[in-house]
Design a protein around this motif. Structure first.
Motif, PDB file in Angstrom:
ATOM      1  N   LEU A   1       0.897  -1.282  -0.082  1.00 10.04           N
ATOM      2  CA  LEU A   1      -0.092  -0.034  -0.025  1.00 10.04           C
ATOM      3  C   LEU A   1       0.830   1.450  -0.086  1.00 10.04           C
ATOM      4  CD1 LEU A   1      -3.182  -0.942   2.310  1.00 10.04           C
ATOM      5  CD2 LEU A   1      -3.159  -0.196  -0.212  1.00 10.04           C
ATOM      6  N   ARG A   2       2.028   1.186   0.572  1.00 15.54           N
ATOM      7  CA  ARG A   2       2.819   2.268   0.749  1.00 15.54           C
ATOM      8  C   ARG A   2       3.141   2.734  -1.060  1.00 15.54           C
ATOM      9  NH1 ARG A   2       3.039   5.019   5.167  1.00 15.54           N
ATOM     10  NH2 ARG A   2       3.872   3.593   7.154  1.00 15.54           N
ATOM     11  N   LEU A   3       3.389   1.864  -1.847  1.00 17.07           N
ATOM     12  CA  LEU A   3       3.618   2.131  -3.055  1.00 17.07           C
ATOM     13  C   LEU A   3       2.673   3.073  -3.721  1.00 17.07           C
ATOM     14  CD1 LEU A   3       4.638  -1.487  -4.267  1.00 17.07           C
ATOM     15  CD2 LEU A   3       6.413   0.271  -4.070  1.00 17.07           C
ATOM     16  N   TYR A   4       1.400   3.064  -3.656  1.00 19.56           N
ATOM     17  CA  TYR A   4       0.255   3.744  -4.097  1.00 19.56           C
ATOM     18  C   TYR A   4       0.285   5.267  -3.548  1.00 19.56           C
ATOM     19  CZ  TYR A   4      -1.097  -0.286  -6.612  1.00 19.56           C
ATOM     20  OH  TYR A   4      -1.122  -1.344  -7.555  1.00 19.56           O
ATOM     21  N   GLY A   5       1.322   5.464  -2.441  1.00 20.01           N
ATOM     22  CA  GLY A   5       1.487   6.779  -1.950  1.00 20.01           C
ATOM     23  C   GLY A   5       2.828   7.405  -2.570  1.00 20.01           C
ATOM     24  N   TYR A   6       3.289   6.507  -3.659  1.00 16.47           N
ATOM     25  CA  TYR A   6       4.649   6.831  -3.999  1.00 16.47           C
ATOM     26  C   TYR A   6       5.763   6.594  -3.070  1.00 16.47           C
ATOM     27  CZ  TYR A   6       2.214   8.802  -8.005  1.00 16.47           C
ATOM     28  OH  TYR A   6       1.124   8.974  -9.119  1.00 16.47           O
ATOM     29  N   ALA A   7       5.630   5.904  -2.034  1.00 15.70           N
ATOM     30  CA  ALA A   7       6.722   5.725  -0.972  1.00 15.70           C
ATOM     31  C   ALA A   7       7.372   4.391  -1.214  1.00 15.70           C
ATOM     32  CB  ALA A   7       6.201   5.863   0.444  1.00 15.70           C
ATOM     33  N   ARG A   8       8.700   4.218  -0.980  1.00 15.56           N
ATOM     34  CA  ARG A   8       9.420   3.062  -1.232  1.00 15.56           C
ATOM     35  C   ARG A   8       9.375   2.371   0.062  1.00 15.56           C
ATOM     36  NH1 ARG A   8      11.188   6.937  -4.279  1.00 15.56           N
ATOM     37  NH2 ARG A   8      12.161   6.624  -6.496  1.00 15.56           N
ATOM     38  N   PRO A   9       8.771   0.923   0.148  1.00 14.11           N
ATOM     39  CA  PRO A   9       8.830   0.363   1.274  1.00 14.11           C
ATOM     40  C   PRO A   9      10.070  -0.243   1.546  1.00 14.11           C
ATOM     41  CG  PRO A   9       7.826  -1.110  -0.534  1.00 14.11           C
ATOM     42  CD  PRO A   9       8.055   0.416  -0.982  1.00 14.11           C
ATOM     43  N   VAL A  10      10.375  -0.352   2.909  1.00 13.23           N
ATOM     44  CA  VAL A  10      11.955  -0.967   3.154  1.00 13.23           C
ATOM     45  C   VAL A  10      12.096  -2.419   2.901  1.00 13.23           C
ATOM     46  CG1 VAL A  10      11.105  -1.700   5.639  1.00 13.23           C
ATOM     47  CG2 VAL A  10      13.470  -0.578   5.054  1.00 13.23           C
ATOM     48  N   LEU A  11      11.124  -3.136   2.640  1.00 12.75           N
ATOM     49  CA  LEU A  11      11.218  -4.503   2.166  1.00 12.75           C
ATOM     50  C   LEU A  11      11.291  -4.754   0.769  1.00 12.75           C
ATOM     51  CD1 LEU A  11       9.177  -6.282   5.301  1.00 12.75           C
ATOM     52  CD2 LEU A  11      11.653  -5.838   4.922  1.00 12.75           C
ATOM     53  N   MET A  12      11.170  -3.713   0.142  1.00 15.86           N
ATOM     54  CA  MET A  12      11.078  -3.766  -1.478  1.00 15.86           C
ATOM     55  C   MET A  12      11.876  -4.909  -2.108  1.00 15.86           C
ATOM     56  SD  MET A  12      10.907  -0.590  -4.147  1.00 15.86           S
ATOM     57  CE  MET A  12      10.297  -0.813  -5.612  1.00 15.86           C
ATOM     58  N   ASP A  13      13.126  -4.674  -1.694  1.00 19.29           N
ATOM     59  CA  ASP A  13      14.088  -5.792  -2.453  1.00 19.29           C
ATOM     60  C   ASP A  13      13.795  -7.305  -2.309  1.00 19.29           C
ATOM     61  OD1 ASP A  13      15.499  -3.924  -3.773  1.00 19.29           O
ATOM     62  OD2 ASP A  13      16.897  -3.563  -2.274  1.00 19.29           O
TER      63      ASP A  13
ATOM     64  N   MET B   1      10.922  -8.291  -0.977  1.00 20.93           N
ATOM     65  CA  MET B   1       9.507  -8.554  -1.892  1.00 20.93           C
ATOM     66  C   MET B   1       9.642  -8.782  -3.424  1.00 20.93           C
ATOM     67  SD  MET B   1       7.263  -5.871   0.481  1.00 20.93           S
ATOM     68  CE  MET B   1       5.672  -6.101  -0.577  1.00 20.93           C
ATOM     69  N   LYS B   2      10.737  -8.296  -3.882  1.00 27.96           N
ATOM     70  CA  LYS B   2      11.140  -8.340  -5.353  1.00 27.96           C
ATOM     71  C   LYS B   2      11.599  -9.902  -5.579  1.00 27.96           C
ATOM     72  CE  LYS B   2      12.544  -3.891  -7.126  1.00 27.96           C
ATOM     73  NZ  LYS B   2      13.547  -2.946  -7.608  1.00 27.96           N
ATOM     74  N   LYS B   3      12.189 -10.395  -4.575  1.00 29.68           N
ATOM     75  CA  LYS B   3      13.003 -11.633  -4.627  1.00 29.68           C
ATOM     76  C   LYS B   3      11.833 -12.767  -4.249  1.00 29.68           C
ATOM     77  CE  LYS B   3      17.468 -10.150  -3.515  1.00 29.68           C
ATOM     78  NZ  LYS B   3      18.803 -10.257  -2.445  1.00 29.68           N
ATOM     79  N   ASP B   4      10.882 -12.515  -3.299  1.00 31.09           N
ATOM     80  CA  ASP B   4       9.972 -13.559  -2.961  1.00 31.09           C
ATOM     81  C   ASP B   4       8.653 -13.396  -3.945  1.00 31.09           C
ATOM     82  OD1 ASP B   4       8.193 -11.635  -1.912  1.00 31.09           O
ATOM     83  OD2 ASP B   4       9.069 -12.120   0.304  1.00 31.09           O
ATOM     84  N   GLY B   5       8.453 -12.503  -4.907  1.00 29.79           N
ATOM     85  CA  GLY B   5       7.475 -12.402  -5.626  1.00 29.79           C
ATOM     86  C   GLY B   5       6.312 -11.938  -5.064  1.00 29.79           C
ATOM     87  N   THR B   6       6.231 -11.162  -4.068  1.00 34.97           N
ATOM     88  CA  THR B   6       5.235 -10.579  -3.257  1.00 34.97           C
ATOM     89  C   THR B   6       4.750  -8.841  -3.588  1.00 34.97           C
ATOM     90  OG1 THR B   6       6.396 -10.186  -1.273  1.00 34.97           O
ATOM     91  CG2 THR B   6       5.126 -12.065  -1.545  1.00 34.97           C
ATOM     92  N   LEU B   7       5.980  -8.475  -4.169  1.00 35.16           N
ATOM     93  CA  LEU B   7       5.953  -7.056  -4.425  1.00 35.16           C
ATOM     94  C   LEU B   7       4.879  -6.700  -5.538  1.00 35.16           C
ATOM     95  CD1 LEU B   7       7.301  -4.175  -4.023  1.00 35.16           C
ATOM     96  CD2 LEU B   7       8.607  -4.639  -5.953  1.00 35.16           C
ATOM     97  N   ASP B   8       3.887  -5.569  -5.216  1.00 36.15           N
ATOM     98  CA  ASP B   8       2.739  -5.285  -6.179  1.00 36.15           C
ATOM     99  C   ASP B   8       3.505  -4.473  -7.418  1.00 36.15           C
ATOM    100  OD1 ASP B   8       0.895  -3.704  -7.585  1.00 36.15           O
ATOM    101  OD2 ASP B   8      -0.300  -3.733  -6.059  1.00 36.15           O
ATOM    102  N   LYS B   9       3.638  -5.267  -8.725  1.00 35.05           N
ATOM    103  CA  LYS B   9       4.370  -4.603  -9.731  1.00 35.05           C
ATOM    104  C   LYS B   9       3.850  -3.469 -10.278  1.00 35.05           C
ATOM    105  CE  LYS B   9       6.282  -9.286 -11.117  1.00 35.05           C
ATOM    106  NZ  LYS B   9       6.526 -10.215 -12.269  1.00 35.05           N
ATOM    107  N   ALA B  10       2.653  -3.528 -10.286  1.00 34.80           N
ATOM    108  CA  ALA B  10       1.874  -2.027 -10.852  1.00 34.80           C
ATOM    109  C   ALA B  10       1.976  -1.079  -9.789  1.00 34.80           C
ATOM    110  CB  ALA B  10       0.223  -2.343 -10.911  1.00 34.80           C
ATOM    111  N   GLY B  11       2.047  -1.317  -8.597  1.00 31.49           N
ATOM    112  CA  GLY B  11       2.466   0.092  -7.578  1.00 31.49           C
ATOM    113  C   GLY B  11       3.779   0.387  -7.730  1.00 31.49           C
ATOM    114  N   ALA B  12       4.755  -0.678  -7.739  1.00 37.76           N
ATOM    115  CA  ALA B  12       6.137  -0.313  -7.893  1.00 37.76           C
ATOM    116  C   ALA B  12       6.474   0.570  -9.232  1.00 37.76           C
ATOM    117  CB  ALA B  12       6.891  -1.708  -7.978  1.00 37.76           C
ATOM    118  N   ALA B  13       5.673   0.328 -10.322  1.00 40.08           N
ATOM    119  CA  ALA B  13       5.846   0.837 -11.469  1.00 40.08           C
ATOM    120  C   ALA B  13       5.356   2.417 -11.365  1.00 40.08           C
ATOM    121  CB  ALA B  13       5.077   0.175 -12.806  1.00 40.08           C
ATOM    122  N   ARG B  14       4.865   2.808 -10.408  1.00 43.52           N
ATOM    123  CA  ARG B  14       4.279   3.944 -10.078  1.00 43.52           C
ATOM    124  C   ARG B  14       5.750   4.922  -9.738  1.00 43.52           C
ATOM    125  NH1 ARG B  14      -0.806   5.416  -8.726  1.00 43.52           N
ATOM    126  NH2 ARG B  14      -0.296   6.512  -7.168  1.00 43.52           N
TER     127      ARG B  14
END
Length: 379
Positions: free
Chosen positions: A319-331, A333-346
């Protein structure tokens, strides 16, 4: 045979002692669930289900300095309330990090004291030194980078962003894109910060970014103070606080602030006809994170701990991604496949890997700013 008998006798002795409720021989029986107010993990409460049940019984959570348009807190609060049936009250939503620390110091166990705080990690370290925070390690604590958390679980960074320059392109032409641009005469009386760097982490980080853009370093923030002194001397710097309302009504047409705030302004103001332009200055690229922490005197200790678990959950981080903030666990979540790709693309693309000052560098920089800011911007 003698040794075998000795071990057997010892075992029988231990059994006898245990039956009497003593712990003189061997390890004590395992402790039962702890009260939420002293628990340092969900496991100590009896697991997440037990923590959720205790938080629901409390039924409330009190926070401070959480504007709904900051890093998607509006959606996070709504989702938390709906998911757990816990009412969230936010006092002084526009307060700054230093004011949050003051609220803990002065509040004690009073009803209006915040249970949880969200503040720049520089100020989180300060609160830890003052023994204001409860140690608690969220379930994903080990996944948080070491430099983004207290080793004892007193605070941990949750999200962050880059210092950026926001500009009302309808009123300011051309919009500045670098710190060097800000010195130009066309920006007289137009440039503002989101508070004072002695109190607000965003403003403090803006001074750090200006230092990097002007020959400074993590060890030397003085060039950043000198830069704002020059902005003030030229009449470009406006000491008014650049809040969301000040941006919306045109009071602060150029705002140095986090990219997640400036990008959020661009979204919300577009429907009102404002073209809010956002640039991350290449000459002073500086990233920083905001920390979460629990008041050691929290009146709703279970809800406070559940709130932290929620913010570090996959849903909370996405949900942080939809406020343009970078979550501390982003890397992670990328590795384990749980990152929201649409949100990250923002998120805006930023070149290079962000570097962060050490604790000692931050403390030195904050001391320099505290001593020199008022003189730097006085005319």
């Amino acid at each position: 045979m003698t040794a075998l008998r000795a071990r057997a006798a010892g075992a029988i002795g231990c059994l006898a002692v245990v039956t009497l409720g003593l712990t003189a021989c061997g390890s004590p029986p395992p402790a039962g669930p702890q009260k939420p107010s002293v628990a340092t993990s969900a496991a100590e409460v009896g697991g997440m289900n037990a923590l959720i049940a205790a938080a629901r019984r409390e039924g409330a959570l009190r926070a401070i300095a959480l504007p709904r348009d900051w890093a998607n807190y509006g959606a996070l609060i709504n989702d938390f309330e709906k998911k757990y049936g816990i009412e969230v009250t936010v006092d002084s939503p526009d307060a700054h990090s230093e004011e949050e620390v003051d609220a803990l110091e002065k509040g004690g166990g009073r009803a209006t004291t915040p249970d949880v705080i969200d503040l720049g990690d520089t100020f989180a370290r300060m609160a830890e030194v003052k023994h204001l925070l409860a140690p608690y390690k969220v379930a994903v604590y080990d996944s948080i980078p070491d430099y983004q958390k207290s080793p004892h679980g007193h605070w941990y960074n949750n999200y962050g962003g880059y210092v950026s320059i926001g500009c009302d392109a309808n009123r300011v032409k051309p919009c500045p894109e670098t710190f060097a641009d800000l010195l130009k005469p066309g920006y007289k009386g137009k440039i503002a910060l989101e508070g004072s760097p002695t109190e607000a982490n965003s403003a403090f980080s803006s001074v750090y970014a200006a230092a990097l853009a002007n020959g400074g370093s993590f060890d030397d923030i003085q060039p950043g103070l000198d830069f704002f002194a020059e902005l003030s001397r030229r009449g470009n710097f406006d000491p008014v606080e650049s809040t969301s309302s000040a941006v919306a009504n045109g009071r602060t047409p150029v705002s140095i602030n986090w990219d997640f705030l400036n990008l959020g302004y661009a979204d919300r103001l577009r429907s009102k006809g404002m073209d809010w332009h956002v640039s991350i200055p290449l000459d002073g690229s500086f990233a920083q994170y905001y920390a979460q922490a629990i008041n050691k005197h929290a009146r709703h200790p279970a809800a406070a701990r559940l709130w932290e678990e929620y913010l570090f959950s996959v849903r909370g981080q996405n949900l942080r991604l939809y406020g343009y903030a970078r979550p501390v666990l982003m890397d992670v979540m990328k590795k384990d496949g749980t990152l929201d790709k649409a949100g990250a693309a923002r998120l805006p693309t930023v070149e290079g890997t962000p570097q962060f000052p050490t604790d000692d560098q931050l403390a030195k920089a904050q001391d320099t700013v505290d001593r020199g800011w008022a003189k730097a911007v006085s005319r």
